[in-house]
Structure formats: C-alpha cells, structure tokens
Design a protein around this motif. Structure first.
Motif, PDB file in Angstrom:
ATOM      1  N   SER A   1     -73.900 -30.455 -48.231  1.00  0.00           N
ATOM      2  CA  SER A   1     -72.433 -31.532 -48.626  1.00  0.00           C
ATOM      3  C   SER A   1     -71.493 -30.972 -48.164  1.00  0.00           C
ATOM      4  O   SER A   1     -71.383 -29.742 -47.327  1.00  0.00           O
ATOM      5  CB  SER A   1     -72.181 -31.274 -50.157  1.00  0.00           C
ATOM      6  OG  SER A   1     -71.425 -31.718 -50.497  1.00  0.00           O
ATOM      7  N   GLN A   2     -70.603 -31.974 -47.691  1.00  0.00           N
ATOM      8  CA  GLN A   2     -69.456 -31.638 -46.981  1.00  0.00           C
ATOM      9  C   GLN A   2     -68.294 -32.899 -47.128  1.00  0.00           C
ATOM     10  O   GLN A   2     -66.608 -33.076 -47.329  1.00  0.00           O
ATOM     11  CB  GLN A   2     -69.685 -32.338 -44.871  1.00  0.00           C
ATOM     12  CG  GLN A   2     -70.011 -33.664 -45.026  1.00  0.00           C
ATOM     13  CD  GLN A   2     -70.071 -34.011 -43.590  1.00  0.00           C
ATOM     14  OE1 GLN A   2     -70.021 -32.937 -42.537  1.00  0.00           O
ATOM     15  NE2 GLN A   2     -70.317 -35.016 -43.481  1.00  0.00           N
TER      16      GLN A   2
ATOM     17  N   ALA B   1     -63.787 -31.375 -51.870  1.00  0.00           N
ATOM     18  CA  ALA B   1     -63.416 -30.680 -53.040  1.00  0.00           C
ATOM     19  C   ALA B   1     -65.366 -29.669 -53.640  1.00  0.00           C
ATOM     20  O   ALA B   1     -65.435 -28.970 -54.060  1.00  0.00           O
ATOM     21  CB  ALA B   1     -63.923 -31.585 -54.571  1.00  0.00           C
ATOM     22  N   VAL B   2     -65.799 -29.594 -52.746  1.00  0.00           N
ATOM     23  CA  VAL B   2     -67.875 -28.924 -53.376  1.00  0.00           C
ATOM     24  C   VAL B   2     -67.643 -28.285 -52.223  1.00  0.00           C
ATOM     25  O   VAL B   2     -67.688 -27.298 -52.612  1.00  0.00           O
ATOM     26  CB  VAL B   2     -68.622 -29.884 -52.189  1.00  0.00           C
ATOM     27  CG1 VAL B   2     -69.791 -29.070 -52.517  1.00  0.00           C
ATOM     28  CG2 VAL B   2     -69.167 -31.139 -53.823  1.00  0.00           C
ATOM     29  N   LEU B   3     -66.669 -28.121 -50.944  1.00  0.00           N
ATOM     30  CA  LEU B   3     -66.642 -26.997 -49.782  1.00  0.00           C
ATOM     31  C   LEU B   3     -65.859 -26.219 -50.622  1.00  0.00           C
ATOM     32  O   LEU B   3     -65.791 -24.822 -50.331  1.00  0.00           O
ATOM     33  CB  LEU B   3     -66.157 -27.794 -48.352  1.00  0.00           C
ATOM     34  CG  LEU B   3     -67.129 -28.419 -48.141  1.00  0.00           C
ATOM     35  CD1 LEU B   3     -66.731 -29.606 -46.307  1.00  0.00           C
ATOM     36  CD2 LEU B   3     -69.053 -28.054 -47.161  1.00  0.00           C
ATOM     37  N   ASP B   4     -64.677 -26.505 -50.982  1.00  0.00           N
ATOM     38  CA  ASP B   4     -63.670 -25.385 -51.471  1.00  0.00           C
ATOM     39  C   ASP B   4     -64.371 -24.688 -52.734  1.00  0.00           C
ATOM     40  O   ASP B   4     -63.423 -23.573 -52.594  1.00  0.00           O
ATOM     41  CB  ASP B   4     -62.645 -26.324 -52.203  1.00  0.00           C
ATOM     42  CG  ASP B   4     -61.167 -26.654 -51.238  1.00  0.00           C
ATOM     43  OD1 ASP B   4     -61.532 -26.118 -49.591  1.00  0.00           O
ATOM     44  OD2 ASP B   4     -60.351 -26.979 -51.717  1.00  0.00           O
TER      45      ASP B   4
ATOM     46  N   ALA C   1     -68.161 -25.434 -43.033  1.00  0.00           N
ATOM     47  CA  ALA C   1     -67.879 -27.527 -42.781  1.00  0.00           C
ATOM     48  C   ALA C   1     -69.138 -27.960 -43.929  1.00  0.00           C
ATOM     49  O   ALA C   1     -68.650 -29.203 -43.555  1.00  0.00           O
ATOM     50  CB  ALA C   1     -68.302 -27.577 -41.210  1.00  0.00           C
ATOM     51  N   ALA C   2     -69.728 -27.624 -43.500  1.00  0.00           N
ATOM     52  CA  ALA C   2     -71.058 -28.204 -44.579  1.00  0.00           C
ATOM     53  C   ALA C   2     -71.359 -26.494 -45.354  1.00  0.00           C
ATOM     54  O   ALA C   2     -71.257 -25.210 -45.607  1.00  0.00           O
ATOM     55  CB  ALA C   2     -71.946 -28.641 -44.147  1.00  0.00           C
ATOM     56  N   VAL C   3     -72.195 -26.834 -47.046  1.00  0.00           N
ATOM     57  CA  VAL C   3     -72.903 -26.233 -47.552  1.00  0.00           C
ATOM     58  C   VAL C   3     -74.399 -26.559 -47.564  1.00  0.00           C
ATOM     59  O   VAL C   3     -74.361 -28.029 -47.669  1.00  0.00           O
ATOM     60  CB  VAL C   3     -72.021 -26.216 -49.291  1.00  0.00           C
ATOM     61  CG1 VAL C   3     -71.810 -27.030 -49.703  1.00  0.00           C
ATOM     62  CG2 VAL C   3     -72.891 -24.921 -49.750  1.00  0.00           C
ATOM     63  N   ILE C   4     -75.031 -26.120 -47.156  1.00  0.00           N
ATOM     64  CA  ILE C   4     -76.440 -26.409 -47.358  1.00  0.00           C
ATOM     65  C   ILE C   4     -77.301 -25.268 -48.117  1.00  0.00           C
ATOM     66  O   ILE C   4     -76.730 -24.130 -48.623  1.00  0.00           O
ATOM     67  CB  ILE C   4     -77.320 -26.389 -46.414  1.00  0.00           C
ATOM     68  CG1 ILE C   4     -78.686 -26.984 -46.127  1.00  0.00           C
ATOM     69  CG2 ILE C   4     -77.373 -25.190 -45.060  1.00  0.00           C
ATOM     70  CD1 ILE C   4     -78.819 -27.527 -44.858  1.00  0.00           C
TER      71      ILE C   4
ATOM     72  N   GLN D   1     -72.213 -22.863 -44.272  1.00  0.00           N
ATOM     73  CA  GLN D   1     -72.453 -21.764 -46.004  1.00  0.00           C
ATOM     74  C   GLN D   1     -73.402 -21.714 -46.665  1.00  0.00           C
ATOM     75  O   GLN D   1     -73.680 -23.885 -46.599  1.00  0.00           O
ATOM     76  CB  GLN D   1     -71.688 -22.142 -46.799  1.00  0.00           C
ATOM     77  CG  GLN D   1     -71.858 -22.033 -47.945  1.00  0.00           C
ATOM     78  CD  GLN D   1     -70.754 -19.598 -47.797  1.00  0.00           C
ATOM     79  OE1 GLN D   1     -69.603 -20.022 -48.506  1.00  0.00           O
ATOM     80  NE2 GLN D   1     -71.922 -19.008 -48.091  1.00  0.00           N
ATOM     81  N   ILE D   2     -74.982 -21.401 -45.984  1.00  0.00           N
ATOM     82  CA  ILE D   2     -75.873 -21.414 -47.051  1.00  0.00           C
ATOM     83  C   ILE D   2     -75.752 -20.341 -48.069  1.00  0.00           C
ATOM     84  O   ILE D   2     -75.999 -19.242 -48.236  1.00  0.00           O
ATOM     85  CB  ILE D   2     -76.773 -20.416 -46.263  1.00  0.00           C
ATOM     86  CG1 ILE D   2     -77.244 -21.289 -44.507  1.00  0.00           C
ATOM     87  CG2 ILE D   2     -78.420 -20.605 -46.538  1.00  0.00           C
ATOM     88  CD1 ILE D   2     -77.780 -20.440 -43.526  1.00  0.00           C
TER      89      ILE D   2
END
Lengths: 531, 422
Positions: A22-23, A26-29, A49-52, A94-95
C-alpha cells in the motif's frame, strides 16, 4: 510526500499481490506514528513511501533484491513498537513482517522453539507451557516479538536470573542479508537442526547482533530458534480476569517474596548471594514507589505529595521481587530456607507474598507473563528508559543511584512525572554470572511537548554513565549516541560501520539506529587520529 | 456524542504498542487464538487495528491524509466489536478507543463518505422502521396468536422489545416466540408494540448516522413512557446495548429498567419462578455477543474532567461489567448440558462478524470472522455454539451452512425449549 517510483511499486505489487502493498497516505501514517523512542519534537517520524507485507523468506528476499536493484532503502519490523522499527527518512520501504507469524517447531527434548518474526512472546510462552517449558520475555512485555528481541534488540526480562537476557537466548537464525542472500547461522547453516547459534555452521552472532542488536539495520531476520526453560506450573493455568482483577491458582511449588534491603549496596550484595546460591526463577529490583505509580497512579500522585508517606515508601526503595519455582514442594522449601538465611545475614526484610490476598495476580502477571511494563503508560501516557548497562551487578545498582540524582533534576523542572526518581528495574543475569541489569524509566505525557528537556536528560544520562564508568547502556540507543560512546569504547562504531559496508554494499538497510556509513565517519576519525 | 476533534488527545496517546491486536496478555492461552481484532487479522495493515485507526483519524484530522476509497474500507471493515478498547484499557486510562472509531465514522458520513449498502439500511430504517428492508406492516407477524398485550392501547408492567432481526428473520421466529412463552410460563404479563414497534436506531448510530438514532430514540422513549412499563426485556443484544449504553451516553433516558432476556430468565430461575427440565446430552460452548458482553456494560456517567489521565478507573468503559454470567447460569441450570469454554470469552471474546454494518457491506468478511469463532468452538470440544443475539446466530448459521460444518448453533432459549421437551 515521497512515493516509490511507479515501476518499483508495480514490481513489488506483482511479486506479492496488490493486497499486500500500500502507498495510501492514511495507511502509511500507521507506520509513521511511533511515539516510543521518538526523541524529537516531531510528533510523526518520516512516513514510508510504501508498506509491504511478505509472508515467506522468499518474498523477503525478493523485496530486498528489488531494493538493491532500485536503490530503495528499507526497514523491517516485527510487532513494530518504537521508532527504531520505522523509517528514518522519507522514500523508504517499510517491511511489515506480521504475516510471518508461525511457531515452526517446538522441541521439547532440546528445549528450543523456532519462530517467525510475528510470534509474540505471550503466544510462544502459552504453547511452551503445554510442554512443560517457558521462554524469556523481555521487559517490554509479552506483546513483543520473540524473534526481534533475540536477534535485533536488547532487553532484560524479569527472569534474567534464570533465563539470561534476549541476546543470550538466540540459537539458529535465518537471515536475509541486506543484499538479498539468505544466510543460516549456527547449526541450521549445516542442516543440523536449530539447536545452536554458533555451529556446526557459520557462527556470526557477534556480527548479526553484537552487543545490543542492530535494530533492523542489517537485513531481515526471518526465522530464529530461541531457548526454552523448564516450567513447573500447569500446562494451562486457570486465569480469570485481565489485569488488576486477575485471579489464578498458584502451584504449591511456586512462592513469591518481597525482599527489602536497607541500601543500594546491601541490595547488590544480596543479589549476588541469591545468584550464587542458584535459587529463584525471578529476582528483580522493583522499588515500591514504582509499583504505586504502575498500579495506582492517581493515588501515587497524592502519596508522593505527602512527606511522611514519601518517607514510608522510601523505606521500600530497595525492594526486589523474588519468585521461587521448582519441580517439587520440597525443593521450593529448600529455596525458601536459603532465601531466608541470606536475607537475615544481610540485614534485609523478607515478606512472604503467598500470605497476601491477591497473590495470584502478582505471580501470574509479574512473575510469569511479565506484563507490568505496559502499565507504565498509566502514569503519564508515555515513558522512556535509560542507563541499563549489562555490567557486574553492583555497578548496575550504582546506575540506579546515579540515575536517581540525574533524573530528579528533570522531575523538578517538570519534564517527568514525580515518581520519587529511583525506579531502577532489573536483576542479576544467569545465577552465578554476577552480572546484571538495572534500567531507569521516566514517565511523562508526550502530548505536552517538552521533548528537548527529555532528550537532554538522555544526554545527561549518557554523560553520567561515562563519568561514573557505568558501561554502555540503553542511553546509547538514540541515533548518534555512537558519537559519545564510540571514542570511549574502542571506536566500536568504526567496526560496525565496516561490517555494515561489507554486508550492505548498496547501503539499502536503514542505518539510523545502527551506525552511519563508514565513508561518512571514517575520514573524521582519520584526521583526529593524525592530530 | 464526541466530535472527532475533541478526541485528539486520545489519538495522540496511542503508543503503537499493538496490545489492541491481541487478547489481553494475561489471557493468551495459545498461538492460534491469541488475536482479538478481526479487522487487522484479516487485512493486516496496521491501519486496520484499533490503534491504527486512532493514528489514521489523527492523520486525517491533521490534514496529512484524506478519506479515500481505501480509507473507507479501513473505516467500515470493522465490526466495532470493542475488543480493541478492552485490550487497550487494560493498560491505558486515557484512551477511549471505541469513541474514536464511532466519531471517525460519523465524520465520514457527515462528509459524504458512505457505503451504498449502509445507505440502503438507513433508507429502510427511515421508510419502514427496520434495518432489513422489509415492510413495517409485517413487523408484528412474529407475535401472531401469542396474545401479547398491545401497549398501544393498554398499560403494562413489562415491555417486550423483539428488535428488527427477531421480528423479521423467519429462521429465528421460534426463538423469539419461545422467549414470550417462557416468561408467560413464569407468570409475567408481557406487552409489545406489534407492528408499531420500531428499530432502536443503534445500527444507524454505529454506521455513522448518529443523528438518525435520535429520531428512533425519541419515538421509542415516547412509546415506553406511554405504556407505563417499569421493565423492558429484549432478546436482541444490539437493542440491549443501544438502550443500556448509547441512549444514556447521548443524554436520552428511557426511564425504566432494561434487561436482556437471558438476564431476566436467570433472575426468574433464581426466584424460583422458572423451572427447567433436562436436555439430551450435549457439549455446548457459549459465545458472548459483543453488544451484550463488553459493550453491554452500562454507561458510566459522572466524570466530567478534561485530562483523562486523572480519570478514576471506575469511569472507564472497560467492558468487564457486561452481561457474562446470566447466560452461563441459565445453561448450567439445564441438566444434560456440558458447558465448555472457548479461549476468548467474556470481555475478550472474539466477535461473530456481523456488527458495525459489516454483515451488510462486507458479507465475506463477516463470514471469515464467524468461521474463526466456529473453529474456536470446535477446538474447545463443543458440539454446539450457543449465543444470545440474533445477529450472531444468523451469521454463524450462514457460515456453517456454507461450509457444511456439523457444528450446531442455538440461542439460549432454544436450549431452554429443548429442556421442556420442545
């Protein structure tokens, strides 16, 4: 807001599936809010920048290889508590390892478990108990990752006397290196099972985690084996209630005591004696004033305002909680006799908690499940910790003494809640080893600002640690602390930086909580050497 | 009800410890059933957790992010089961997590971020006074031939409120009728509003349409007062929660005692007014409905401070004073039944999956959540899962039917009926 290049995002999404990346801001925050150990005036840490969300070692490898190919920095976390688990700059990936959540093996005979990153200590303990075993739980609590504390962080648990601390519990490890290669450390490296961290097979424990762990700056740990220890209680104790209302049945082979010493020195002395006598499952310093703040913070506010009551609490400043645990009633009676003898010989007081109402609460929540740390939120909403060098134990206790003086100044200035200052917590490691841990928490409400004052306290705690030769403690954890401690301790930061460069040639692992690139720090050291 | 902005301190209090994702630590009994939040357990990103929604709310409030389609999924793929608040408040005195979740939904609705499935329900509530899209005229059909006192024309002591699901769900009709027969058998004269009964409004409130509840509440309270009833009994846990918590929290007072049907049955048994027979041997487990259990805790009025760090613990909605023992007491009082407990029970119970508008908007997620609970019941060795809420019963029955599972599902009243040879 810095996002991943579109083609990089697409490559990752194709590899792991759209639902696992996701990028969305609100998810990244959700990964940019890390108040714990965020030692700045900024409420948010940098937004990734993204979370995986990988589910396998192979997926982690894929991610790390793409990061290397596309020069994207990454940071992995397990249960993800505290700023060291998040990115230190925008543009990072972010992993989040929460889909890697299995207990892969629980070897009853050889007393170890193989876990993935998102197995929390409470889960592991509950499964281990069914086989007559238990695990070390770091002070942060049973909600934290067993793998993360063993491979990447440093932490003491109240059972340190019998289980050692987190770094002493790690056995075989599976490690996705910062360049994407997989390395199995210890016995799994020679396909001999997970029972050993140092061989047969490559034994790189010193590089992997060294003294205090790399806080996720040197690749991703995808599996590890941790030691398990004997559990003499029932496989699944009857526990009712969730916190202060907890009721349970304490086995007659377990007994709990408060040990009250008259001074810092006497407390250290009696701790050595208990360690040398090889009794007790848990012996941990826990000043009564700290307990008041944890369990009844509002009453504490009033108590601490009263001089006579402060004096009364001060009498229980050097209090340790001892839990005796054994396979038989006779054995626990023996341990009690030894404890009583030691107590008398050192002029200490022994209070038998098993006579007190609500005893089961103390036994289960403190002695077994190690829950109290989270209660530290109750007094102020947040806390930080300091000192805590693993050293010979009288030196550890000296840290509580120094911390008391140092912290009081900041309490007086309103940076911390008044908790009577000394809440030094910790104990002897591993019985006769005679070394141990004592860290000092400080409670505050982060919502009131004032971060500078709290950071200054940490600087002061680092300074006094050096002045009093107290060793390398938790105060060394904030980014940049190597500048203070490195020159004092054989320039360890240069070694770490060289290791980092060798293992992470493209510098894709976020190094903020570890050490900067050698190219950044070595020239300065060279010029200072020349002088 | 709180505006989102008034809860900023709660949001900023989150330490991201993630206790909200787990069963309270004292109660973790296994690897398998250690999780407490269906939302984050199913969708994984932190934003789906209770704490994650605090952070997302704060982010939106600060203008760092906006409500988008993916954010709406985070907001609405949540049963509002309240488990996150229980796990959070085990350690925190200064965060009312459930209030933030409700306020976030209200903000979304106010700004037009709504789901079509929820709008359908709201339309049905407005037009037909029920959540199920069915005709108001049929509301009283369930009570045909029961000769209940009509509270529209007569005064009563005890008012029976069936709720939307029981009024219309024909699969559950025998349950609601048997509740009436049971209380009659104990000598209680019950009254009901028949086709004039309307929705309590609780579902609208939970879905973010907070103003809608007020209309239903005013109608409900007016009817109650006109009936002269001193006691309201409902077999629906959702309605129970609305009467016991939402109405008083929003300053509305129905002015009478409210009991869930299982509470009333327990009371009547203890008073010796109800005698239960024997059941065929059956090993059952009890599922605590969220709205009867942790969220059925009475609203704790009386604290008006500003800094929640100074709030006495007795004013926290910790969920532990919900209705947990009465249904268990009733089950235990039936010879032949063997009550076994699942791992996640009482205030730390796993949700059935139906609440918060999830059943209507995300039926696959409701089904996934229900299956996890059924698996837990099986792990406890139960042959049947028993509950006290028609919404839980509906979603369990559907999940079992879809999966061909041999697990049986009962309401507490079904067991009582069986004990009478019914």
């Amino acid at each position: 807001m810095k996002l991943l290049p579109k083609d990089v995002y697409r490559e990752l999404a194709d590899a792991l599936g759209e639902e696992n990346i996701s990028q969305e801001p609100a998810v990244l925050d959700g990964y940019a809010w890390q108040p714990a150990m965020n030692l700045t005036n900024q409420k948010w840490i940098p937004r990734p920048a993204a979370v995986i969300l990988p589910a396998t070692t192979e997926e982690v490898q894929t991610i790390v290889r793409i990061c290397n190919q596309r020069q994207v920095k990454f940071k992995a976390h397990s249960t993800g508590w505290a700023a060291w688990g998040g990115p230190s700059q925008e543009g990072e990936l972010q992993i989040d390892l929460r889909r890697m959540n299995r207990i892969l093996e629980l070897d009853e005979k050889n007393k170890f478990a193989v876990v993935e990153p998102y197995v929390c200590c409470g889960q592991l303990q509950s499964e281990a108990m069914k086989k007559g075993l238990t695990c070390h739980i770091i002070g942060a609590g049973p909600n934290t990752s067993a793998l993360a504390s063993a491979t990447s962080a440093w932490g003491y648990g109240g059972t340190g006397l019998s289980t050692g601390y987190s770094g002493r519990n790690v056995l075989g490890v599976e490690w996705v290196l910062p360049d994407g290669e997989v390395l199995q450390l210890g016995s799994p490296g020679s396909h001999a099972g997970w029972f050993s961290g140092d061989g047969p097979g490559p034994g790189l424990r010193g590089i992997m985690r060294g003294f205090s762990g790399t806080q996720g700056s040197l690749g991703v740990f995808t599996k590890c084996a941790v030691k398990l220890f004997p559990w003499y209680g029932p496989p699944q104790p009857r526990v009712e209630g969730i916190l202060l209302d907890v009721e349970t049945d304490v086995p007659e082979t377990e007994k709990m005591f408060f040990v009250v010493a008259p001074s810092f020195k006497k407390y250290a002395d009696i701790s050595y004696e208990i360690g040398n006598a090889e009794i007790a499952y848990w012996f941990c310093r826990s000043p009564l004033n700290a307990g008041v703040d944890l369990f009844m913070p509002r009453a504490g506010d009033r108590l601490f305002e009263s001089k006579p009551l402060r004096a009364l609490l001060k009498a229980f400043q050097h209090l340790g909680v001892a839990l005796l645990s054994s396979p038989s009633k006779r054995e626990v009676e023996y341990q009690e006799k030894v404890l009583r003898k030691i107590t008398v010989e050192h002029g200490c007081i022994l209070l038998d908690l098993s006579k007190a109402p609500g005893y089961g609460f103390w036994w289960w929540l403190m002695g077994v499940r190690s829950i109290p740390t989270a209660l530290t939120f109750r007094a102020g909403g947040d806390f930080l910790t300091s000192y805590g060098s693993p050293v010979e134990y009288d030196n550890a206790i000296r840290q509580a003494e120094v911390a008391q003086e140092c912290k009081q100044k900041y309490i007086d200035q309103g940076y911390f809640k008044d908790d009577m200052s000394d809440i030094g917590w910790g104990g002897i490691y591993e019985g006769t080893a005679n070394w141990g841990h004592c860290e000092t928490a400080a409670m505050f409400d982060r919502r009131d600002g004032q971060a500078e004052g709290r950071f200054k306290y940490l600087e002061d705690s680092a300074r006094t640690t050096i002045e009093h030769t107290l060793g390398l403690g938790l105060s060394n954890l904030p980014p940049g602390a190597w500048k203070v401690y490195g020159p004092q301790l054989h320039n360890y930061h240069l070694w770490e930086a060289r290791i980092k460069k060798a293992f992470d040639p493209n510098s894709v692992g976020d190094e903020q909580w570890y050490v900067p690139s050698i190219d950044e720090i070595e020239p300065k050291e060279s010029s200072s050497d020349e002088q | 009800m709180n505006d989102l902005a008034t809860l900023k301190s709660d949001m900023e209090g989150c330490s991201r410890c993630s206790h909200c994702k787990w069963v309270p630590m004292a109660q973790i009994k296994s690897w398998r059933f250690a999780k407490i939040c269906p939302s984050v357990d199913r969708y994984n990103f932190h934003a789906y957790s209770g704490g994650g929604k605090l952070i997302a709310s704060n982010s939106i409030l600060e203008g760092r992010s906006e409500v988008t389609d993916p954010v709406m999924e985070i907001v609405y793929r949540c049963q509002l089961c309240g488990a996150c608040q229980v796990s959070c408040q085990a350690y925190r005195d200064d965060i009312d997590l459930a209030d933030v979740l409700l306020a976030l939904r209200a903000k979304c609705v106010t700004e037009g971020y709504v789901l079509p499935e929820h709008l359908l329900m709201i339309e049905s509530m407005k037009k037909e006074d029920n959540t199920l899209g069915l005709l108001k005229a049929d509301r009283g059909v369930w009570a045909k031939d029961l000769d209940l006192i009509d509270i529209n024309t007569q005064k009563v002591e005890v008012l029976f409120h069936a709720g939307c699901r029981y009024s219309y769900d024909e699969d559950l009709r025998s349950s609601v009728r048997n509740w009436v027969r049971l209380f009659r058998n104990a000598g209680v004269d019950l009254g009901a509003a028949g086709p004039e009964e309307s929705c309590c409004g609780g579902r609208a409130f939970e879905m973010g349409y907070q103003g809608e509840m007020k209309n239903f509440a005013e109608d409900m309270i007016g009817r109650i007062k006109a009936s002269g009833a001193k006691l309201l009994v409902t077999p629906c846990s959702d309605c129970y929660y609305t009467f016991k918590y939402l109405y008083p929290k929003n300053g509305m007072d129905a002015g009478l005692r409210v009991l869930h049907a299982v509470e009333y049955a327990d009371l009547l048994i203890k008073q010796g007014r109800l005698k239960l027979g024997k059941c065929a041997s059956l090993r059952v487990t009890y599922h605590d409905p969220c709205h009867l259990g942790r969220r059925g805790e009475i609203y704790k009025m009386g604290w008006n401070g500003v800094n929640k760090l100074h709030r006495p613990v007795r004013f926290k909605q910790m969920g532990n004073l919900g209705i947990f023992d009465p249904p268990r007491n009733v089950i235990r009082s039936i010879p032949g039944l063997d009550l076994v407990e699942m791992e996640r029970i009482r205030e730390y119970s796993w949700c059935c999956g139906a609440g918060g508008g999830v059943l209507e908007a995300f039926p696959d997620f409701a089904d996934w959540t229900a299956r996890d609970r059924i698996e837990e019941a099986r792990a406890a060795g139960a042959e049947a899962i028993v509950t006290a809420c028609p919404w839980c019963e509906r979603v369990f029955k559907d999940a079992i039917a879809a999966g061909g599972d041999p697990m049986k599902v009962y309401d507490v009243i079904d067991l009582i009926t069986m004990s009478w040879g019914g």
